[in-house]
Motif scaffolding. Structure first.
Motif, mmCIF file in Angstrom:
data_model
loop_
_atom_site.group_PDB
_atom_site.id
_atom_site.type_symbol
_atom_site.label_atom_id
_atom_site.label_comp_id
_atom_site.label_asym_id
_atom_site.label_seq_id
_atom_site.Cartn_x
_atom_site.Cartn_y
_atom_site.Cartn_z
ATOM 1 N N GLN A 137 -17.458 0.985 0.286
ATOM 2 C CA GLN A 137 -16.009 1.475 0.315
ATOM 3 C C GLN A 137 -15.670 1.007 -1.139
ATOM 4 O O GLN A 137 -15.347 0.171 -1.774
ATOM 5 N N ILE A 138 -15.239 2.237 -1.918
ATOM 6 C CA ILE A 138 -14.893 2.175 -3.286
ATOM 7 C C ILE A 138 -13.503 2.217 -2.978
ATOM 8 O O ILE A 138 -12.625 3.054 -2.476
ATOM 9 N N ARG A 139 -12.703 1.154 -3.816
ATOM 10 C CA ARG A 139 -11.257 1.081 -3.611
ATOM 11 C C ARG A 139 -10.677 2.021 -4.720
ATOM 12 O O ARG A 139 -11.182 2.366 -5.710
ATOM 13 N N PRO A 140 -9.552 2.427 -4.449
ATOM 14 C CA PRO A 140 -8.878 3.441 -5.555
ATOM 15 C C PRO A 140 -9.038 2.768 -6.926
ATOM 16 O O PRO A 140 -8.726 1.501 -6.953
ATOM 17 N N VAL A 141 -9.153 3.640 -8.056
ATOM 18 C CA VAL A 141 -9.158 3.064 -9.038
ATOM 19 C C VAL A 141 -8.037 3.898 -10.016
ATOM 20 O O VAL A 141 -7.807 4.892 -9.885
ATOM 21 N N SER A 142 -7.591 3.172 -11.060
ATOM 22 C CA SER A 142 -6.405 3.749 -11.787
ATOM 23 C C SER A 142 -7.184 4.874 -12.666
ATOM 24 O O SER A 142 -8.317 4.836 -13.212
ATOM 25 N N ALA A 143 -6.289 5.797 -13.082
ATOM 26 C CA ALA A 143 -6.618 6.803 -13.820
ATOM 27 C C ALA A 143 -6.992 6.386 -15.176
ATOM 28 O O ALA A 143 -8.067 6.715 -15.523
ATOM 29 N N SER A 144 -6.442 5.394 -15.760
ATOM 30 C CA SER A 144 -6.955 4.762 -17.135
ATOM 31 C C SER A 144 -8.194 4.330 -17.111
ATOM 32 O O SER A 144 -9.125 4.302 -17.693
ATOM 33 N N THR A 145 -8.699 3.680 -15.984
ATOM 34 C CA THR A 145 -9.989 3.067 -15.873
ATOM 35 C C THR A 145 -11.084 3.994 -15.493
ATOM 36 O O THR A 145 -12.204 4.146 -16.265
#
Length: 172
Positions: A137-145
């Protein structure tokens, strides 16, 4: 050689470490630590393959699990190509690149391609259905990351595509 989108590979490794190994550091900090090692050894600004190989060796000695480096496919595949060429073999006869996104989209086609490469017929192997979801399960990641990772891997991916085309290994 099985490859996947390098950004997704990093994110899945983080998800695995966070869920299975109890990783307590944030994704951003985890990436930043490894990126600092890449910078320190010069892996982010090399001018030649030889310099890159030296930086790659230093990175492997200092990195904790190759967080970002595992997604630098061009260096690893270049070493395989060099090994086959050094013994007089055509890399295209010995290496098949399999992309996970294509395997997930059309498993029958990709498995047929693998079987053909290995000179196998369908009757030689037992077919098992592929799981629908093979990732952690990949957690949401920020657009900047995500952008930071895409920017980091872009030049390496370009080099990879040129290398694969040069030796007839391009997987699309």
């Amino acid at each position: 050689i099985v490859v996947r989108n390098p950004v997704d590979r990093v994110l899945e490794q983080y998800a695995y470490y966070a869920s299975k190994r109890g990783l307590k550091v944030s994704l951003q900090d985890w990436i930043e630590r490894d990126y600092q090692i890449m910078q320190k050894v010069g892996l982010t600004n090399v001018s030649s393959d030889n310099d890159e190989d030296v930086a790659w060796y230093e990175y492997q000695m200092q990195s904790q699990g190759g967080i970002l480096g595992r997604s630098l496919y061009v260096i690893q595949i270049r070493h395989w190509i060099q090994a086959f060429r050094s013994i007089g073999r055509n890399p295209a006869d010995s290496i098949l690149i399999v992309r996970t996104d294509r395997l997930a989209l059309d498993p029958d086609r990709e498995l047929a391609r693998i079987q053909q490469f290995l000179n196998l017929t369908v009757s030689n192997i037992t077919r098992y259905p592929l799981p629908k979801e093979i990732t952690h399960q990949i957690r949401p990641v920020s657009a900047s990351t995500r952008q930071l990772l895409e920017d980091l891997f872009r030049p390496y991916n370009r080099k990879l595509y040129r290398l694969l085309r040069r030796y007839g290994l391009f997987a699309g």
